[in-house]
Write a protein that holds these residues in place. Structure first.
Motif, PDB file in Angstrom:
ATOM      1  N   LEU A 175       4.331   1.131 -28.290  1.00 39.90           N
ATOM      2  CA  LEU A 175       4.894   2.483 -28.279  1.00 39.90           C
ATOM      3  C   LEU A 175       6.341   2.473 -27.803  1.00 39.90           C
ATOM      4  N   PHE A 176       6.653   1.577 -26.887  1.00 43.10           N
ATOM      5  CA  PHE A 176       8.037   1.459 -26.413  1.00 43.10           C
ATOM      6  C   PHE A 176       8.946   0.957 -27.543  1.00 43.10           C
ATOM      7  N   GLN A 220       2.040   9.699 -31.393  1.00 42.79           N
ATOM      8  CA  GLN A 220       1.638  10.965 -30.787  1.00 42.79           C
ATOM      9  C   GLN A 220       0.127  11.016 -30.563  1.00 42.79           C
ATOM     10  N   TYR A 221      -0.613  10.441 -31.495  1.00 47.46           N
ATOM     11  CA  TYR A 221      -2.074  10.428 -31.373  1.00 47.46           C
ATOM     12  C   TYR A 221      -2.506   9.608 -30.163  1.00 47.46           C
ATOM     13  N   PHE A 222      -1.912   8.423 -30.014  1.00 43.44           N
ATOM     14  CA  PHE A 222      -2.293   7.561 -28.891  1.00 43.44           C
ATOM     15  C   PHE A 222      -1.887   8.182 -27.554  1.00 43.44           C
ATOM     16  N   ASN A 231     -11.918  14.697 -25.963  1.00 43.40           N
ATOM     17  CA  ASN A 231     -11.640  15.820 -26.867  1.00 43.40           C
ATOM     18  C   ASN A 231     -10.393  15.505 -27.678  1.00 43.40           C
ATOM     19  N   LEU A 232     -10.621  14.998 -28.882  1.00 47.26           N
ATOM     20  CA  LEU A 232      -9.498  14.574 -29.715  1.00 47.26           C
ATOM     21  C   LEU A 232      -9.120  15.610 -30.765  1.00 47.26           C
ATOM     22  N   SER A 233      -9.777  16.759 -30.760  1.00 46.01           N
ATOM     23  CA  SER A 233      -9.471  17.779 -31.767  1.00 46.01           C
ATOM     24  C   SER A 233      -8.032  18.278 -31.618  1.00 46.01           C
ATOM     25  N   PHE A 234      -7.574  18.418 -30.366  1.00 49.59           N
ATOM     26  CA  PHE A 234      -6.197  18.869 -30.144  1.00 49.59           C
ATOM     27  C   PHE A 234      -5.214  17.819 -30.645  1.00 49.59           C
ATOM     28  N   ALA A 235      -5.488  16.552 -30.352  1.00 47.10           N
ATOM     29  CA  ALA A 235      -4.602  15.465 -30.787  1.00 47.10           C
ATOM     30  C   ALA A 235      -4.520  15.416 -32.306  1.00 47.10           C
ATOM     31  N   ILE A 236      -5.666  15.597 -32.963  1.00 49.86           N
ATOM     32  CA  ILE A 236      -5.670  15.583 -34.431  1.00 49.86           C
ATOM     33  C   ILE A 236      -4.877  16.760 -34.989  1.00 49.86           C
ATOM     34  N   ALA A 276       9.777  18.547 -33.784  1.00 49.97           N
ATOM     35  CA  ALA A 276      10.204  18.650 -32.384  1.00 49.97           C
ATOM     36  C   ALA A 276       9.336  19.645 -31.624  1.00 49.97           C
ATOM     37  N   LEU A 277       9.050  20.788 -32.247  1.00 49.17           N
ATOM     38  CA  LEU A 277       8.242  21.820 -31.591  1.00 49.17           C
ATOM     39  C   LEU A 277       6.816  21.332 -31.349  1.00 49.17           C
ATOM     40  N   THR A 278       6.253  20.640 -32.326  1.00 46.56           N
ATOM     41  CA  THR A 278       4.895  20.103 -32.173  1.00 46.56           C
ATOM     42  C   THR A 278       4.848  19.058 -31.075  1.00 46.56           C
ATOM     43  N   ALA A 279       5.862  18.197 -31.031  1.00 43.77           N
ATOM     44  CA  ALA A 279       5.922  17.195 -29.967  1.00 43.77           C
ATOM     45  C   ALA A 279       6.045  17.858 -28.600  1.00 43.77           C
ATOM     46  N   PHE A 280       6.782  18.958 -28.527  1.00 40.44           N
ATOM     47  CA  PHE A 280       6.940  19.685 -27.263  1.00 40.44           C
ATOM     48  C   PHE A 280       5.602  20.272 -26.808  1.00 40.44           C
TER      49      PHE A 280
END
Length: 308
Positions: A175-176, A220-222, A231-236, A276-280
């Motif tokens: 990831l780095f 972002q998923y990891f 609870n991975l529904s939010f991550a998906i 950007a907004l989703t990442a935030f």
């Protein structure tokens, strides 16, 4: 006395009719986006509408470089203006003696168009001005760069927030490296995108900004999975939205890449802004969930001695 006045009046009328009149256009602009330049020359008071009695002459700074002799249908061009051409002879009959020149041969300066019809003639002067234009507008450049900077900055913050929770060093290193790669691509892209005048490098710069942005999606998923494994529904959901933003940005890139003056810069901006907004949103979620976990651990530590 009356006869003298009539003669003077008729002389004035005849003198006026001997002068061809033009639709006056003082200047035209040329930019790097032009493939050709058209210098307008339109006579408004032709009488015979017959090219065989017409003569057209074009000059640049009083030096003749193009002419057309209607009596024999002959064109004469200077070698430096080999691309110069009139419109159709049908248009010339109507008084349109405009000249088209390729952008490589169109030199900025004062051009004069002289037209003669039998014993009548006239001249008009048009200035060709070269105007520098950038690819995107300054505001669009700023918004593209700002959206991408925010997306990358949020990624690094989220990586720092959740980095200590990675179970494997290999994943942390991966990831780095992903963050370093997308940052390098973006910085190079920024430097190529911005310029005072449009250049092919601008298109390369936009490509280096938009296309590698996909690197931000899988990590972002990891990052969110570390925060809440059960609870991975939010991550998906975040991944789907971020992928949608990337797809919009790529579509905008495709629409802009072939245009000298893009009209779809807003599509690129919208796509990067969604990313950007989703990442935030993902970052806020990670911070809130992380804080709640920290509060729960001390309570368990206190409850265990009491239960014992």
């Amino acid at each position: 006395m009356w006869a003298l006045g009539t003669w003077v009046l008729l002389g004035a009328v005849c003198a006026g009719s001997a002068q061809l009149q033009f639709n006056v256009i003082k200047s035209v602009e040329q930019t790097i986006c032009n493939k050709t330049v058209t210098l307008p020359c339109i006579v408004t008071n032709l009488a015979q509408n017959n090219t065989k009695v017409m003569f057209v002459k074009w000059k640049l700074e009083k030096k003749e470089f193009f002419s057309f002799d209607g009596s024999n249908g002959k064109f004469d061009r200077n070698v430096n203006f080999s691309s110069a051409m009139l419109g159709s002879l049908q248009n010339l009959k109507l008084g349109i003696a405009s000249l088209t020149i390729s952008k490589t041969q169109a030199v900025p300066g004062n051009y004069s168009c002289e037209v003669a019809e039998s014993n009548r003639e006239g001249e008009t002067v048009i200035e060709l001005i070269y105007r520098i234009v950038s690819w995107f507008t300054p505001v669009e450049n700023i918004l593209i760069i700002l959206s991408m900077v925010l997306a990358i900055l949020i990624y690094w913050i989220q990586l720092a927030v959740t980095g200590s929770k990675f179970e494997t060093t290999l994943l942390k290193i991966g990831l780095f490296i992903a963050g370093v790669v997308i940052t390098v691509f973006a910085v190079v892209g920024f430097s190529l995108l911005i310029s005072d005048e449009f250049k092919p490098e601008n298109q390369i710069g936009l490509g280096l900004i938009v296309l590698p942005a996909v690197i931000l999606v899988p990590p972002q998923y990891f990052l969110l999975k570390i925060v809440r494994e059960n609870n991975l529904s939010f991550a998906i959901g975040v991944i789907v939205l971020e992928s949608l933003g990337y797809l919009i940005a790529v579509i905008g890139f495709g629409l802009c890449i072939t245009a000298c003056r893009p009209k779809n810069g807003a599509v690129v901006i919208a796509g990067l802004a969604i990313m950007a907004l989703t990442a935030f949103v993902g970052l806020i979620y990670a911070i809130l969930i992380g804080s709640s976990k920290k509060e729960q651990h001390p309570r368990k530590a206190v409850e265990e001695p009491l239960n014992g």
